[in-house]
Design a protein around this motif. Structure first.
Motif, short mmCIF file in Angstrom:
data_model
loop_
_atom_site.label_atom_id
_atom_site.label_comp_id
_atom_site.label_asym_id
_atom_site.label_seq_id
_atom_site.Cartn_x
_atom_site.Cartn_y
_atom_site.Cartn_z
N GLU A 1 1.13 4.21 -2.81
CA GLU A 1 0.95 5.62 -2.47
C GLU A 1 2.15 6.45 -2.96
O GLU A 1 1.98 7.54 -3.51
N GLU B 1 2.06 6.98 -6.68
CA GLU B 1 1.10 8.01 -7.05
C GLU B 1 1.66 9.40 -6.76
O GLU B 1 1.46 10.34 -7.54
N GLN C 1 0.83 -1.20 0.00
CA GLN C 1 0.00 0.00 0.00
C GLN C 1 0.87 1.25 0.00
O GLN C 1 0.58 2.21 -0.73
N LYS C 2 1.93 1.25 0.81
CA LYS C 2 2.83 2.40 0.87
C LYS C 2 3.52 2.60 -0.46
O LYS C 2 3.70 3.75 -0.92
#
Length: 203
Positions: A48, A51, A44-45
């Motif tokens: 992120e 992005e 997930q990190k």
């Protein structure tokens, strides 16, 4: 053949495997669960950060202009430098855990910043020279720098913008800046008539 028979005898002599779970099974399951959660958090990190880098790269293209594309306000070399530095700061922070190869690419891109800023400085030098060399008054020069040049510049950029919403936003600001040009005779309040044609041609 002897080797095969020996292995068969060894297998037959083994004690039967106990029925049920192996010793430490629950502990291993718990450990695997924790490792799975850590992996999910890291993924997930990473998404992120990817992005963040993507948006920062996009923003570099948005801020590298002598005018703010949304407000139409002028941006000198110092302003553009700060904006670009901010973009690269975000990229470097998000790329902290990436490979050396990725960092080399970022460093290579950053080296271009000096040339980008020099282009902005050159743009403003040329604008000032044109105003001075063509005998524009202080008031005319201000209108030129604050309304006419940014208005036409934003119109040009809008035509190249691929994002429809952003293109319309830039167009609207361009129209607003150029609204000082009267539609009936294309005259510009504050600009001497003899300067109008030369001004439009210059821009």
């Amino acid at each position: 053949m002897y080797k095969i028979k020996k292995e068969m005898y060894h297998f037959d002599s083994l004690e039967p495997r106990p029925v049920g779970r192996r010793p430490g099974f629950e502990k291993k399951i718990n450990l695997a669960g924790k490792e799975r959660e850590v992996a999910k958090a890291e993924l997930q990190k990473a998404c992120e950060n990817k992005e963040i880098i993507r948006e920062a790269r996009k923003r570099i293209g948005h801020v590298y202009h002598p005018y703010d594309l949304i407000t139409g306000e002028s941006q000198d070399a110092s302003t553009v430098t700060n904006l670009l530095e901010s973009c690269f700061s975000e990229i470097n922070k998000a790329a902290a855990g990436l490979s050396e190869r990725c960092h080399n690419h970022i460093e290579k891109a950053y080296k271009v910043v000096a040339n980008l800023v020099s282009t902005i400085a050159f743009f403003w030098t040329m604008v000032d020279q044109h105003i001075e060399n063509n005998d524009f008054s202080v008031k005319e020069g201000k209108l030129l720098k604050d309304r006419l040049i940014p208005g036409f510049y934003l119109s040009f950029v809008a035509e190249k913008e691929k994002d429809q919403a952003r293109r319309e936003q830039i167009k609207q600001q361009s129209v607003k800046l150029l609204s000082i040009i009267r539609q009936n005779d294309r005259s510009i309040p504050g600009i001497r008539p003899e300067k109008k044609e030369f001004l439009i041609e210059l821009i």
